[in-house]
Design an enzyme around this catalytic site. Sequence first.
Site, short mmCIF file in Angstrom:
data_model
loop_
_atom_site.label_atom_id
_atom_site.label_comp_id
_atom_site.label_asym_id
_atom_site.label_seq_id
_atom_site.Cartn_x
_atom_site.Cartn_y
_atom_site.Cartn_z
CG ASP A 1 34.24 35.62 52.19
OD1 ASP A 1 33.17 35.00 52.28
OD2 ASP A 1 35.34 35.12 52.47
CE LYS B 1 37.92 36.78 50.28
NZ LYS B 1 37.94 35.29 50.25
CE LYS C 1 37.54 36.69 54.91
NZ LYS C 1 37.10 35.33 54.51
CG ASP D 1 34.66 29.34 50.97
OD1 ASP D 1 35.01 28.17 51.15
OD2 ASP D 1 35.31 30.30 51.44
#
Length: 393
Positions: free
Chosen positions: A213, A186, A188, A263
């Site tokens: 993300d 994942k 950022k 989220d």
Amino acid sequence: MENDGGATRTTDSAVSRARDVKVPIRVRRVVLHSVERPLVSRLGRAYRTIVSHRSLLVRLEDEDGVVGWGEASAVDLPAYAPDTHDSSWYALRKLLVPRVVGHEFHGPAALADSWADLKGYHYAMHALESAAWSVASEKLGRPLSQLWGGIRDAVAVGESFGVKDTVDELLAEIDERLAEGYCRIKLKIVPGWDVDVLRAVAARFPGIPLSADGNCHYASGREGPWREMDELDLLMIEQPLAGDGLCELADLQASMRTAICLDESATSPGITRAALRLGSGRIVNIKPARVGGILASMEVHDLCQSLSVPVWCGGILESGIGRGFNLALCSLANFRLPADMSPAKVFFAEDLVEPTYDIRTDGTMAVPPGLGCGFPVKEDRIEHYTTSTWSSG
């Protein structure tokens, strides 16, 4: 109806199983510990860079002498969520602990119901509810995953990678983590560090599930790299727009094949239901503290399961105390995607439990089989890192 040794099962829902866990909890005392531990290296997080982390620990003592632990791992600024370390300290001292000390409850769910009329302070609620679940586990002699009807004894885990100075630095760190067994990457992302970086990672590590993300860093679903990202066959794009931008997220999701993961938008069972009804996302990241506790997390789990929406669990720099509850929660059926569960050693020189959690060579972490929070708590270490404490009596 089947009696399951402490959990009388009436339906297959996680919430029903949890509410059927009956054990007397007579709260004698609650002690709060504010602990601060240095990080092994400077950590660039989505909202700020930190060199140490404060956490709030709850020690609940039952009249029978059984002790349970919970954790509120809130940060100092209300950037990710409204809750902070100090607001959680206030809420526990002034609002929540007075409602439970000196009272008897017929299970952790009944204890959590004692603050059902209050709004906010989700991290504090989660910590105190967790401590009650820890006591229940100890008294019933059953691990949390068994009490909750978990179906797995191991959790697949992925790693999250922040923004680096160079792509080469990022690729080197991913190489290292994949060698340790992680099964999902994942990244950022922020404007200027997104599509090109994702392409480089996808080219270097073909076949490894890759997600992005955004941590709310993008201002609009109309302007952004969404078309290009939609061509990368990503597992998901997590929270690209603001948490309260449910309509904007729904518009963006309608324009993309790639699933958006909620989220910061999934702040409670009710808000999550609204987001899914609007079509704001097709995956949900459950962080128990963010949504308000174990029961609230189970409500989100059950909701998503009923809608065939997969969920996974994210971490917020918990110690092994808080992480034990996360891992037990991940044993539930609808946690179908790899969790964010970096081993404690990635961030801290030592944990507050021993043995602690770690990744295995097959890319999983074991669901803790121990009682209480799942791991043996080291109270001497807690005392060492404690900067302030408070007791109900």
